[in-house]
Design a protein around this motif. Sequence first.
Motif, PDB file in Angstrom:
ATOM      1  N   SER A  23      -7.550  -1.043   9.256  1.00  0.00           N
ATOM      2  CA  SER A  23      -8.013  -1.335  10.754  1.00  0.00           C
ATOM      3  C   SER A  23      -6.885  -0.889  12.005  1.00  0.00           C
ATOM      4  O   SER A  23      -7.263  -0.630  12.936  1.00  0.00           O
ATOM      5  N   ASP A  24      -5.905  -0.142  11.203  1.00  0.00           N
ATOM      6  CA  ASP A  24      -5.509  -0.193  12.171  1.00  0.00           C
ATOM      7  C   ASP A  24      -4.473   1.773  11.105  1.00  0.00           C
ATOM      8  O   ASP A  24      -4.117   1.932   9.782  1.00  0.00           O
ATOM      9  N   LEU A  25      -4.574   2.476  12.056  1.00  0.00           N
ATOM     10  CA  LEU A  25      -3.716   4.659  11.116  1.00  0.00           C
ATOM     11  C   LEU A  25      -3.308   4.782  12.451  1.00  0.00           C
ATOM     12  O   LEU A  25      -3.577   5.362  12.950  1.00  0.00           O
ATOM     13  N   TRP A  26      -1.638   4.830  12.497  1.00  0.00           N
ATOM     14  CA  TRP A  26      -1.043   5.422  13.417  1.00  0.00           C
ATOM     15  C   TRP A  26      -0.321   6.664  12.308  1.00  0.00           C
ATOM     16  O   TRP A  26      -0.086   7.182  12.000  1.00  0.00           O
ATOM     17  N   ILE A  27      -0.333   8.205  13.508  1.00  0.00           N
ATOM     18  CA  ILE A  27      -0.940   9.558  12.558  1.00  0.00           C
ATOM     19  C   ILE A  27       0.219  10.164  13.532  1.00  0.00           C
ATOM     20  O   ILE A  27       0.474  10.127  14.616  1.00  0.00           O
ATOM     21  N   ASP A  28       0.757  11.154  12.449  1.00  0.00           N
ATOM     22  CA  ASP A  28       1.262  12.608  13.360  1.00  0.00           C
ATOM     23  C   ASP A  28       0.831  13.304  12.057  1.00  0.00           C
ATOM     24  O   ASP A  28       0.404  13.120  11.546  1.00  0.00           O
ATOM     25  N   LYS A  29       0.938  14.653  12.131  1.00  0.00           N
ATOM     26  CA  LYS A  29       0.128  15.663  11.739  1.00  0.00           C
ATOM     27  C   LYS A  29       1.040  15.730   9.891  1.00  0.00           C
ATOM     28  O   LYS A  29       0.041  16.329   9.497  1.00  0.00           O
ATOM     29  N   GLN A  30       1.737  14.953   9.562  1.00  0.00           N
ATOM     30  CA  GLN A  30       2.489  14.852   8.523  1.00  0.00           C
ATOM     31  C   GLN A  30       2.825  13.187   8.008  1.00  0.00           C
ATOM     32  O   GLN A  30       3.246  12.741   6.932  1.00  0.00           O
ATOM     33  N   ASN A  31       2.579  12.285   8.696  1.00  0.00           N
ATOM     34  CA  ASN A  31       2.762  11.049   9.030  1.00  0.00           C
ATOM     35  C   ASN A  31       1.617   9.870   8.932  1.00  0.00           C
ATOM     36  O   ASN A  31       1.487  10.317   9.717  1.00  0.00           O
ATOM     37  N   LEU A  32       0.819   9.191   7.796  1.00  0.00           N
ATOM     38  CA  LEU A  32      -0.010   7.760   7.664  1.00  0.00           C
ATOM     39  C   LEU A  32       0.575   7.080   7.800  1.00  0.00           C
ATOM     40  O   LEU A  32       0.954   6.792   6.714  1.00  0.00           O
ATOM     41  N   VAL A  33      -0.120   5.859   8.350  1.00  0.00           N
ATOM     42  CA  VAL A  33      -0.042   4.669   8.003  1.00  0.00           C
ATOM     43  C   VAL A  33      -0.736   4.292   7.793  1.00  0.00           C
ATOM     44  O   VAL A  33      -1.740   3.767   8.625  1.00  0.00           O
ATOM     45  N   LEU A  34      -1.869   3.772   6.246  1.00  0.00           N
ATOM     46  CA  LEU A  34      -3.087   3.581   6.686  1.00  0.00           C
ATOM     47  C   LEU A  34      -2.729   1.593   6.708  1.00  0.00           C
ATOM     48  O   LEU A  34      -1.792   0.659   6.104  1.00  0.00           O
ATOM     49  N   LYS A  35      -3.193   0.438   7.288  1.00  0.00           N
ATOM     50  CA  LYS A  35      -3.350  -0.647   7.574  1.00  0.00           C
ATOM     51  C   LYS A  35      -5.156  -0.767   7.250  1.00  0.00           C
ATOM     52  O   LYS A  35      -6.021  -1.151   7.425  1.00  0.00           O
ATOM     53  N   LEU A  36      -4.847  -1.207   5.122  1.00  0.00           N
ATOM     54  CA  LEU A  36      -5.538  -2.529   5.156  1.00  0.00           C
ATOM     55  C   LEU A  36      -6.263  -3.433   5.568  1.00  0.00           C
ATOM     56  O   LEU A  36      -5.898  -4.839   6.510  1.00  0.00           O
ATOM     57  N   ARG A  37      -8.027  -3.919   5.439  1.00  0.00           N
ATOM     58  CA  ARG A  37      -8.363  -4.792   5.995  1.00  0.00           C
ATOM     59  C   ARG A  37      -7.591  -5.968   4.987  1.00  0.00           C
ATOM     60  O   ARG A  37      -8.439  -5.799   3.820  1.00  0.00           O
ATOM     61  N   PRO A  38      -7.828  -7.516   5.237  1.00  0.00           N
ATOM     62  CA  PRO A  38      -7.757  -8.561   3.944  1.00  0.00           C
ATOM     63  C   PRO A  38      -8.328  -9.086   3.598  1.00  0.00           C
ATOM     64  O   PRO A  38      -9.344  -9.087   4.514  1.00  0.00           O
ATOM     65  N   ASN A  39      -8.205  -9.979   3.045  1.00  0.00           N
ATOM     66  CA  ASN A  39      -8.958 -10.311   1.921  1.00  0.00           C
ATOM     67  C   ASN A  39     -10.344  -9.594   1.042  1.00  0.00           C
ATOM     68  O   ASN A  39     -10.932 -10.650   1.110  1.00  0.00           O
ATOM     69  N   ILE A  40     -10.208  -8.454   0.707  1.00  0.00           N
ATOM     70  CA  ILE A  40     -10.919  -8.105   0.046  1.00  0.00           C
ATOM     71  C   ILE A  40     -11.108  -8.074  -1.126  1.00  0.00           C
ATOM     72  O   ILE A  40     -10.316  -8.235  -1.876  1.00  0.00           O
ATOM     73  N   LYS A  41     -11.837  -8.868  -1.597  1.00  0.00           N
ATOM     74  CA  LYS A  41     -11.579  -9.861  -2.989  1.00  0.00           C
ATOM     75  C   LYS A  41     -12.713  -8.683  -4.052  1.00  0.00           C
ATOM     76  O   LYS A  41     -13.177  -7.738  -3.408  1.00  0.00           O
ATOM     77  N   THR A  42     -11.802  -8.633  -5.052  1.00  0.00           N
ATOM     78  CA  THR A  42     -12.607  -7.939  -6.449  1.00  0.00           C
ATOM     79  C   THR A  42     -13.577  -8.277  -6.710  1.00  0.00           C
ATOM     80  O   THR A  42     -13.321  -9.725  -6.819  1.00  0.00           O
TER      81      THR A  42
END
Length: 482
Positions: A23-42
């Motif tokens: 749902s969210d990705l904050w990025i500069d060219k060498q650092n990314l922070v990935l936010k997962l969608r919550p409650n994805i069940k296997t």
Amino acid sequence: FFFSSRRRHTRFKCDWSSDVCSSDLWIDKQNLVLKLRPNIKTHNVAPLNGRVFNAKDVAYNIKRKAGLLDPKTAATKYARYAQFDGVTDAIVVDDLTVKVTLRKPNGSLLPALADPRASMVPVEFEQIGFKEPMKFAATGAWIPTSYVDGTRQTFKANPEYYRTWDEGGRPGMDAYEKVVVQDRGSLVAAFLSGQVDVLAAVRPEEEAQVTNGVKGVQWSLTPGPTWDLFAVNMKLPQMADDRVRQAFHLALDHKAFSDPLGKGWLMSGPVHSMFPESLNAEEITKLPGYNPATKAQDTAEAQKLMEAAGFPQGAGMKFKQINSSAASLDSSVRLQENWKKAFPRMEVAVSSISDYAQATNALNTRTFDIRSWNHTSVPDAAIDAVTYYHTKGGRNYQSYSKPWADEALDKLVAATTLEERKSIIQAFEKRYIAEGPPLLQIRHPADYLAIASHIGGMDMNVGPWAYNVYGVSARWNWQTEK
């Protein structure tokens, strides 16, 4: 996804076919922070038992795909590890957050994560392994229910799948089945009798039979994501000679090869001709070797080059041309006929490898002479080019290695604007073709489908980047009563 740099903030929507969305990705060219969608069940099968897919799983997959977990075997174990070039780590911040660090910019990292074949699997696969299909489980729309090697595979809809119907991704069927039919005539007969609901790669001679034999049949013709190709092994001394590869390129009659196989095909250069950065089909058609209007002239030049390389009329050139499927066998025979016309003294033997593991081993070990194959493009021009033409490319089965090409492709991966990428990749394509391509794309076959009247939704997942033939889009489909 949402992503930003220090200078601007941009909204970017991405639908991972791996069924793990951020749902969210904050990025500069060498650092990314990935936010997962919550409650994805296997899937609710052992050993996962419906647990929530989390950041630990995502970090594991990124490191696995980038070859960081086992760098010694990365080149042979992960065919697309070069797509993650520059990734140094994926760190779990919390259950829903992963930080990815790079030693250099990679402008194609997001398309790499979105590739349908870049599936996200639970960390338990480290113990489960990849040899027993009925143990496979993850987060997707379908759960395997049976598998008979070389015969069929069945699935049921995942009742806990996280996407709702309103989001456009909920399975519209309770179950679906994939069946293996090796013989083309038997496959057409299976469609006519209703044993299968979709017939792909419809040929001209089959159209009337299908139209007359299937009431209300639906048709879909779109550019496809694959290449039919001819490739040489550059470890063979004669194939390392630029003149030999140039001769093969100039002598190949793309139109004569492609027209009998069906309509809708596109001329292809080294990368898919529908990428906005690449040479398009019209531009490629004007080049030597591709242009139907100059084919006689190009063939004459090819014969001169082959003679200059020490193989007059192909004499002394002897090789086995392998393929891996019924479609590739047909291509191999067509190519054999093409080479015999241009180089009548050339000896070409056609050999099929029906076992997938054996075929893959022949490529990975570079123990083939020549191959007639079909590969699928990925939805990013830089990733495509690196995968097939960089020295460390995961599908560079030709052992192609040129310092100038590696340098150009490294710049291409780091480029972040369309114009910069376009300038680099078109210059690469032209030089690669001129020097004699060891991997020669023949055409992009169209996705020409005949669809049973009771199947709906396939118009929502067709086109060059939909990968409908891979089966990853079945969650969009539904059916009515026959």
